[in-house]
Design an enzyme around this catalytic site. Structure first.
Site, PDB file in Angstrom:
ATOM      1  N   LYS A   1      47.427  43.502  42.839  1.00 32.30           N
ATOM      2  CA  LYS A   1      46.059  43.137  42.463  1.00 32.30           C
ATOM      3  C   LYS A   1      46.132  41.837  41.682  1.00 32.30           C
ATOM      4  O   LYS A   1      46.841  41.756  40.684  1.00 32.30           O
ATOM      5  CB  LYS A   1      45.455  44.258  41.604  1.00 32.30           C
ATOM      6  CG  LYS A   1      44.126  43.941  40.970  1.00 32.30           C
ATOM      7  CD  LYS A   1      43.452  45.235  40.508  1.00 32.30           C
ATOM      8  CE  LYS A   1      43.196  45.242  39.022  1.00 32.30           C
ATOM      9  NZ  LYS A   1      42.567  46.506  38.593  1.00 32.30           N
TER      10      LYS A   1
ATOM     11  N   SER B   1      49.120  45.051  38.716  1.00 28.84           N
ATOM     12  CA  SER B   1      48.017  44.130  38.472  1.00 28.84           C
ATOM     13  C   SER B   1      48.585  42.866  37.829  1.00 28.84           C
ATOM     14  O   SER B   1      49.273  42.935  36.809  1.00 28.84           O
ATOM     15  CB  SER B   1      47.010  44.811  37.537  1.00 28.84           C
ATOM     16  OG  SER B   1      45.995  43.910  37.169  1.00 28.84           O
TER      17      SER B   1
ATOM     18  N   LYS C   1      39.224  55.319  36.065  1.00 25.52           N
ATOM     19  CA  LYS C   1      40.081  55.338  34.874  1.00 25.52           C
ATOM     20  C   LYS C   1      39.630  56.535  34.054  1.00 25.52           C
ATOM     21  O   LYS C   1      38.446  56.607  33.677  1.00 25.52           O
ATOM     22  CB  LYS C   1      39.923  54.058  34.053  1.00 25.52           C
ATOM     23  CG  LYS C   1      40.411  52.803  34.767  1.00 25.52           C
ATOM     24  CD  LYS C   1      40.285  51.566  33.897  1.00 25.52           C
ATOM     25  CE  LYS C   1      40.672  50.321  34.694  1.00 25.52           C
ATOM     26  NZ  LYS C   1      40.458  49.083  33.931  1.00 25.52           N
TER      27      LYS C   1
ATOM     28  N   ASP D   1      34.661  49.010  38.889  1.00 24.55           N
ATOM     29  CA  ASP D   1      35.493  49.460  37.758  1.00 24.55           C
ATOM     30  C   ASP D   1      34.582  49.616  36.538  1.00 24.55           C
ATOM     31  O   ASP D   1      34.126  50.726  36.229  1.00 24.55           O
ATOM     32  CB  ASP D   1      36.613  48.424  37.550  1.00 24.55           C
ATOM     33  CG  ASP D   1      37.422  48.606  36.283  1.00 24.55           C
ATOM     34  OD1 ASP D   1      37.116  49.502  35.493  1.00 24.55           O
ATOM     35  OD2 ASP D   1      38.387  47.833  36.056  1.00 24.55           O
TER      36      ASP D   1
ATOM     37  N   GLY E   1      44.157  51.465  35.439  1.00 24.11           N
ATOM     38  CA  GLY E   1      44.912  51.559  34.196  1.00 24.11           C
ATOM     39  C   GLY E   1      44.318  50.709  33.095  1.00 24.11           C
ATOM     40  O   GLY E   1      43.449  49.865  33.346  1.00 24.11           O
TER      41      GLY E   1
ATOM     42  N   ASP F   1      40.612  41.175  41.448  1.00 25.01           N
ATOM     43  CA  ASP F   1      39.755  41.776  40.420  1.00 25.01           C
ATOM     44  C   ASP F   1      39.162  40.649  39.576  1.00 25.01           C
ATOM     45  O   ASP F   1      39.899  39.887  38.948  1.00 25.01           O
ATOM     46  CB  ASP F   1      40.591  42.719  39.537  1.00 25.01           C
ATOM     47  CG  ASP F   1      39.756  43.465  38.502  1.00 25.01           C
ATOM     48  OD1 ASP F   1      38.526  43.244  38.433  1.00 25.01           O
ATOM     49  OD2 ASP F   1      40.338  44.275  37.744  1.00 25.01           O
TER      50      ASP F   1
ATOM     51  N   LYS G   1      44.214  39.023  39.437  1.00 21.62           N
ATOM     52  CA  LYS G   1      43.018  38.721  38.635  1.00 21.62           C
ATOM     53  C   LYS G   1      42.492  37.353  39.063  1.00 21.62           C
ATOM     54  O   LYS G   1      43.281  36.403  39.205  1.00 21.62           O
ATOM     55  CB  LYS G   1      43.386  38.687  37.150  1.00 21.62           C
ATOM     56  CG  LYS G   1      43.801  40.041  36.596  1.00 21.62           C
ATOM     57  CD  LYS G   1      42.598  40.949  36.423  1.00 21.62           C
ATOM     58  CE  LYS G   1      43.003  42.288  35.839  1.00 21.62           C
ATOM     59  NZ  LYS G   1      41.858  43.177  35.639  1.00 21.62           N
TER      60      LYS G   1
ATOM     61  N   GLU H   1      37.460  43.803  43.425  1.00 22.01           N
ATOM     62  CA  GLU H   1      37.048  44.655  42.308  1.00 22.01           C
ATOM     63  C   GLU H   1      36.119  43.907  41.361  1.00 22.01           C
ATOM     64  O   GLU H   1      36.403  42.775  40.966  1.00 22.01           O
ATOM     65  CB  GLU H   1      38.315  45.126  41.576  1.00 22.01           C
ATOM     66  CG  GLU H   1      38.071  46.100  40.434  1.00 22.01           C
ATOM     67  CD  GLU H   1      39.378  46.708  39.915  1.00 22.01           C
ATOM     68  OE1 GLU H   1      40.309  46.953  40.707  1.00 22.01           O
ATOM     69  OE2 GLU H   1      39.463  46.921  38.694  1.00 22.01           O
TER      70      GLU H   1
HETATM   71  O1  OSB Z   1      40.139  45.482  35.105  1.00 23.66           O
HETATM   72  O2  OSB Z   1      41.469  47.003  35.823  1.00 23.66           O
HETATM   73  C1  OSB Z   1      41.156  46.167  34.967  1.00 23.66           C
HETATM   74  C2  OSB Z   1      43.926  45.912  32.397  1.00 23.66           C
HETATM   75  C3  OSB Z   1      43.192  45.884  31.261  1.00 23.66           C
HETATM   76  C4  OSB Z   1      41.817  45.923  31.336  1.00 23.66           C
HETATM   77  C5  OSB Z   1      41.190  45.978  32.552  1.00 23.66           C
HETATM   78  C6  OSB Z   1      41.929  46.020  33.708  1.00 23.66           C
HETATM   79  C7  OSB Z   1      43.313  45.947  33.631  1.00 23.66           C
HETATM   80  C8  OSB Z   1      44.197  45.892  34.784  1.00 23.66           C
HETATM   81  C9  OSB Z   1      45.614  46.362  34.642  1.00 23.66           C
HETATM   82  O3  OSB Z   1      43.859  45.416  35.846  1.00 23.66           O
HETATM   83  C10 OSB Z   1      45.759  47.835  34.710  1.00 23.66           C
HETATM   84  C11 OSB Z   1      47.116  48.318  34.310  1.00 23.66           C
HETATM   85  O4  OSB Z   1      48.122  47.923  34.921  1.00 23.66           O
HETATM   86  O5  OSB Z   1      47.189  49.132  33.364  1.00 23.66           O
HETATM   87 MG    MG Z   2      39.255  46.054  36.893  1.00 22.27          MG
END
Ligand code: OSB
Ligand code: MG
Length: 369
Positions: free
Chosen positions: A162, A136, A263, A239, A291, A189, A164, A214
Site C-alpha cells: 500500500k 503500508s 480497524k 478507512d 493497522g 491510500d 501513501k 483507500e
Molecule cells: O490510513 O491506514 C492508514 C497508519 C497510521 C494511520 C493510518 C493508517 C496507517 C497505515 C499503516 O496505513 C498501517 C499499519 O501498518 O499499521
Molecule cells: Mg488508511
C-alpha cells in the site's frame, strides 16, 4: 466477572524509519497498554492506539485518556460482566471515542479468553494458523529511496503493498512501482487528501491495475466517494469513515465504496468489528484488516481477528521489525513466506517484556476497587 483493577503503561517507541502520510510525519509512536484485572486475579491487556495529533481522525491519545478515566472506567465500576459484548453495551451511552472504548473492550476480551483457558481466536469462525500480510509504505519523495524500500519489502515476502499518496505525489511513484513490479498487488491510500475537483485526475489511476484506492476524500464524506466510485473502475476502500456498522450500511447503500478497511480500534472494539464482518460477508463487500502502527499487543489482537478465513486480502499487519527496533513483547512477530503466525497461547497470545518496557515506559494504577 468484575473488574477490580486497571493499570497503565504509557509507552513511546522510536520508529525504525519515519512514516509520512498526506497529513503528517511520525517518528515515534506513543501508545498506552491497559492491564485489566478481574476479581480472581486474571489479567487482560489492550492497546490504546490514537496518535498525538488529531490529524488521522479526531481522537488523540490525550482525549482518549480523559474519556477512559472520567467516563468509561466509572461504567465498569461494580458492573457484573457475563460476556465481553456486555462492555460494548455498557459503553453505549458515551458517544464516539471508539479508540478509547476499544482499548478496554479488547482488554476484557483478552481477560475473558484467559479466564476460560482459551485462545482468543476460538471465539471467531473458520480460522487459520497463519495469515497473508501486506505492508503500508509512507510517502518518500526521493523515488530511488522509495523503490529500494519496496524492493526490500517484496524480498521479505510481503504479499501486497500500500503506497501513501497525496496531490502532487501520486502518478509518478505509482508509475515507477508498476514499471518494476507489473504483477505486484498494489493499492494506494490518500488519507482524505483529495477533493471532488480531483475526480478527472483520480480517473487516471484506473490504468495502473490497483487493488483499490483507500480514502481519497474527507473522513466524513459518503456522497463524493459515491460519485467518484461511479466514475472509477478501481474499487474505493473506506478507512476513516468507518466507525460503526451503520457507516458500512450507509456506504453500501450509497455505493461509496466496494471495500472496507476494518480497524478494530476505529470501530470501538471486537463486538462492533464482528457485526461489520457479518455485514460485509452478506453484502459481498471486500473487508480486510487495517493497522494503527500497533505494538505487539495490538498486533496480536489484529492477528487473532484476521485469522478468520474471510480476511483473504492481506492486511496492514506487518512484522514487528517493519515498525520498531524493539517490540514490547517477548516474541516479536516475524514474516515467513509472506505470512505471520497467529499465536496459540491464551487470550491474544503474547507476553510483555518487562525489560523492554522499563526502557520505554512509565507505569501507574488508574483504578483500584
Ligand atoms: O490510513 O491506514 C492508514 C497508519 C497510521 C494511520 C493510518 C493508517 C496507517 C497505515 C499503516 O496505513 C498501517 C499499519 O501498518 O499499521
Ligand atoms: Mg488508511
Amino acid at each position: 466477572m468484575r473488574i477490580h483493577r486497571i493499570d497503565r503503561y504509557r509507552v513511546r517507541l522510536p520508529l525504525r524509519t519515519p512514516f509520512e502520510t498526506s497529513y503528517g510525519r511520525l517518528t515515534e509512536k506513543a501508545f498506552d497498554i491497559l492491564l485489566v484485572t478481574d476479581e480472581l486475579g486474571n489479567q487482560g491487556m489492550g492497546e490504546l492506539v490514537p496518535f498525538e495529533q488529531p490529524d488521522y481522525i479526531e481522537e488523540t491519545i490525550e482525549t482518549a485518556r480523559i474519556i477512559i478515566e472520567k467516563h468509561l472506567i466509572p461504567l465498569l465500576k461494580g458492573a457484573e460482566i457475563h460476556h465481553p459484548q456486555d462492555v460494548s453495551f455498557l459503553f453505549d451511552e458515551v458517544k464516539g471515542n471508539q479508540m478509547a472504548k476499544s482499548s478496554l473492550e479488547t482488554a476484557i476480551w483478552d481477560l475473558y479468553a484467559k479466564r476460560n483457558g482459551m485462545s482468543l481466536k476460538t471465539y471467531f469462525n473458520d480460522t487459520r494458523a497463519q495469515i497473508p500480510v501486506g505492508v503500508s509504505v509512507g510517502i518518500q519523495t526521493d523515488l530511488a529511496v522509495l523503490m529500494d524500500q519496496i524492493t526490500e519489502y517484496v524480498k521479505q515476502g510481503y504479499q501486497r503493498v500500500k503506497l501513501k499518496i497525496r496531490p502532487g505525489y501520486d502518478l509518478k511513484p505509482i508509475e515507477a512501482i508498476r514499471q518494476k513490479f507489473p504483477e505486484l498487488s498494489l493499492m494506494v491510500d490518500a488519507n482524505s487528501a483529495y477533493r471532488l475537483k480531483d475526480v478527472p485526475h483520480l480517473k487516471q489511476l484506473d490504468k495502473y491495475n490497483l487493488a483499490m484506492i483507500e480514502q481519497p476524500f474527507a473522513a466524513d464524506d459518503f456522497l463524493d466517494h459515491a460519485l467518484l466510485q461511479k466514475e472509477l473502475k478501481t474499487a474505493i476502500c473506506l478507512d476513516e469513515n468507518i466507525r460503526t456498522l451503520k457507516d458500512c450500511e450507509v456506504a453500501f447503500s450509497l455505493g461509496s465504496c466496494r471495500s472496507i478497511n476494518l480497524k478494530i480500534p476505529r470501530v470501538g472494539g471486537i463486538t462492533e468489528a464482528m457485526k461489520i464482518v457479518d455485514f460485509c460477508k452478506e453484502k459481498e463487500l471486500l473487508v480486510w484488516l487495517g493497522g494503527m502502527f500497533e505494538s505487539g499487543v495490538g498486533r496480536a489482537l489484529n492477528l487473532q481477528f484476521a485469522s478468520q478465513k474471510i480476511f483473504t486480502f492481506p492486511g496492514d499487519i506487518s512484522a514487528s521489525d517493519r515498525y520498531y527496533y524493539e517490540d514490547i513483547i517477548t516474541d516479536p512477530f516475524e514474516i515467513h513466506n509472506g505470512k505471520i503466525s497467529v499465536p496459540d497461547e491464551l487470550g491474544i497470545g503474547v507476553s510483555l517484556s518487562g525489560e523492554i518496557l522499563a526502557k520505554y515506559s512509565t507505569y501507574e494504577t488508574i483504578y483500584s476497587k
